[in-house]
Design a protein around this motif. Structure first.
Motif, short mmCIF file in Angstrom:
data_model
loop_
_atom_site.label_atom_id
_atom_site.label_comp_id
_atom_site.label_asym_id
_atom_site.label_seq_id
_atom_site.Cartn_x
_atom_site.Cartn_y
_atom_site.Cartn_z
N UNK A 22 0.84 -1.20 0.00
CA UNK A 22 0.00 0.00 0.00
C UNK A 22 0.87 1.25 0.00
N UNK A 23 1.91 1.22 0.83
CA UNK A 23 2.83 2.35 0.87
C UNK A 23 3.62 2.48 -0.43
N UNK A 24 4.00 1.35 -1.01
CA UNK A 24 4.70 1.38 -2.30
C UNK A 24 3.82 1.99 -3.38
N UNK A 25 2.57 1.58 -3.41
CA UNK A 25 1.62 2.10 -4.40
C UNK A 25 1.48 3.62 -4.25
N UNK A 35 4.32 13.52 -14.14
CA UNK A 35 4.81 13.15 -15.46
C UNK A 35 3.87 12.17 -16.18
N UNK A 36 2.90 11.63 -15.44
CA UNK A 36 1.98 10.68 -16.06
C UNK A 36 2.60 9.33 -16.36
N UNK A 37 3.66 8.96 -15.63
CA UNK A 37 4.33 7.69 -15.89
C UNK A 37 3.78 6.53 -15.06
N UNK A 38 2.73 6.79 -14.28
CA UNK A 38 2.21 5.75 -13.43
C UNK A 38 1.61 4.60 -14.26
N UNK A 39 1.77 3.40 -13.75
CA UNK A 39 1.20 2.24 -14.42
C UNK A 39 -0.13 1.90 -13.77
N UNK A 40 -0.10 0.94 -12.86
CA UNK A 40 -1.31 0.55 -12.15
C UNK A 40 -1.46 1.30 -10.83
N UNK A 41 -0.61 2.33 -10.62
CA UNK A 41 -0.63 3.01 -9.32
C UNK A 41 -1.89 3.84 -9.11
N UNK A 43 -5.21 4.06 -9.90
CA UNK A 43 -6.48 3.56 -9.38
C UNK A 43 -6.31 3.06 -7.95
N UNK A 44 -5.25 2.29 -7.72
CA UNK A 44 -5.01 1.72 -6.39
C UNK A 44 -4.70 2.82 -5.37
N UNK A 45 -3.89 3.81 -5.78
CA UNK A 45 -3.51 4.89 -4.87
C UNK A 45 -4.73 5.73 -4.49
N UNK A 46 -5.57 6.02 -5.44
CA UNK A 46 -6.77 6.83 -5.15
C UNK A 46 -7.70 6.09 -4.19
N UNK A 49 -6.15 6.46 -0.71
CA UNK A 49 -6.38 7.81 -0.19
C UNK A 49 -7.84 7.98 0.23
N UNK A 50 -8.73 7.45 -0.58
CA UNK A 50 -10.16 7.56 -0.30
C UNK A 50 -10.53 6.89 1.01
N UNK A 51 -9.86 5.78 1.30
CA UNK A 51 -10.19 5.01 2.50
C UNK A 51 -9.46 5.50 3.74
N UNK A 52 -8.53 6.43 3.59
CA UNK A 52 -7.77 6.90 4.74
C UNK A 52 -8.60 7.84 5.61
#
Length: 404
Positions: A22-25, A35-41, A43-46, A49-52
């Motif tokens: 979770x922290x890595x994501x 830069x818009x270089x995120x891959x699968x980060x 959706x998972x990151x949002x 954040x939403x659940x925090x």
């Protein structure tokens, strides 16, 4: 507490999950969102954040996030790379110094993850052999970097190709190269890779990279850290490769620097703690150990490096520290701060400090060390000589016509 630490606390991450995925994501997303270089980060990151707790009340996270760590991601990066078997980030530091942005990192050791995050503001993902970890690698990065461990392959009666490397960590490196087709790669390993398993291991690696994956791979080079601005006799094998469609058919490894540094240049300027000085009993044990091996014709044992000398390779265990003892007569307080047998020796013989090992590997003084001495020695011993990596990386990037 800095801004980044405050954010981590506000997001509700407990210490028990500080270095999980979770922290890595989250940290990967925050580093790459601009830069818009995120891959699968994303959706998972949002979702994280939403659940925090912090954002349950409708607050929003201000992006891009500014990392107040010693080595934040660069503004306007010139290229992108990934950092596999990342350790504490020595290879990352070299490529980042040249304007690169790291868009994915992976490291399994929890103590190394802590050091990595403190310095780069990013928690590496865990086990790269897992498919779920590989799935977070973004598409379209330029360079793959990996200091993978050396393992033998079961290739008896086989040609020594891609499938023969299954079950080894090199297979995972090759699998990522095969899937993502980066423009180039940089691999680092111990000097012994050249003779490992009678040369079969390196032959298999080169066969996979050249024939199975189709990369131009010049002959690997044994590079010595002492030739690139640090006083350490550390030989490592470097392997670089370029994607075939780039029509790169030549590569020259960097030439050694003319001026060599000595141990004196990296020693701490002030008196160091008495805990680094050897006890009389321990010194006696080392002397006797060396004498026993000398009687057998072996060169094993402790070594005291003169100020105008060059250190032996720092390693994580065994005689790593004892092979790099020095004389330092500045000690004024001989009262032990740890439990020792005997008294503190009065000959001025001490171990190098973790900060001195940091300098031997070419890490800048800004690089944060907040782990125990035992872990610090292990981390720097397992890491890389940054200047040697950076000199080679510069040559690699020049081949890719990346302006430095």
């Amino acid at each position: 507490m800095n801004k980044y630490s405050e954010l981590r606390e506000e997001l509700g991450f407990a210490k028990t999950k500080q270095y999980d995925d979770d922290n890595a994501i989250l940290t990967h997303y925050l580093q790459t969102v601009e830069e818009g270089n995120y891959g699968e980060y994303k959706k998972a990151a949002k979702q994280i954040i939403k659940e925090s707790e912090k954002f349950q009340n409708g607050s929003s996270l201000r992006l891009p996030f500014e990392f107040d760590v010693p080595f934040p991601p660069p503004n306007n990066p010139k290229f992108t790379f990934i950092d596999l078997f990342a350790g504490i980030g020595g290879i990352r530091l070299a490529f980042q110094n040249l304007g690169g942005q790291c868009v994915f990192s992976s490291e399994w050791n929890e103590y190394s993850k802590k050091t990595y995050e403190l310095n780069f503001g990013e928690v590496p993902f865990g086990d790269i052999t897992k498919e779920e970890t590989k799935n977070f690698i973004p598409k379209g990065f330029d360079v793959l970097c990996a200091g993978f461990p050396c393992q033998a392959f079961s290739i008896a009666g086989k040609r020594g190709g891609f499938e023969d490397t299954r079950g080894t960590l090199f297979f995972d490196v090759a699998e990522v190269i095969k899937k993502h087709q980066p423009k180039a790669f940089f691999l680092e390993n111990v000097k012994g890779l050249r003779s490992h398993d009678g040369g079969k291991t390196l032959a298999t690696i080169l066969n996979v990279l050249r024939n199975d994956l189709g990369y131009f791979v010049p002959e690997p080079e044994i590079m010595n850290a002492k030739n690139f601005g640090v006083p350490q006799n550390r030989e490592r094998i470097f392997i670089v490769g370029f994607r075939s469609d780039l029509d790169i058919d030549s590569f020259e490894y960097p030439a050694p620097l003319e001026k060599k540094k000595t141990i004196k240049s990296i020693l701490e300027k002030e008196e160091v703690s008495v805990k680094y000085y050897l006890s009389t009993q321990y010194l006696k044990t080392l002397i006797e150990h060396k004498a026993r091996h000398a009687d057998k014709g072996n060169g094993f044992g402790y070594e005291i490096i003169p100020e105008d000398g060059v250190a032996n390779a720092v390693v994580c265990g065994g005689m790593g520290r004892e092979r790099n003892l020095i004389y330092d007569h500045r000690l004024t307080n001989f009262i032990p701060v740890t439990k020792i047998k005997g008294d503190v020796n009065r000959e001025g013989i001490r171990k190098m400090t973790p900060k001195e090992w940091r300098a031997l590997q070419g890490f800048p003084k800004e690089f944060i060390i907040e782990v125990s001495d035992v872990q610090a020695y292990k981390q720097f011993g397992n890491s890389v000589a940054v200047p040697a990596i950076q000199a080679t990386a510069k040559k690699l990037l020049e081949c890719l016509s990346i302006m430095l």
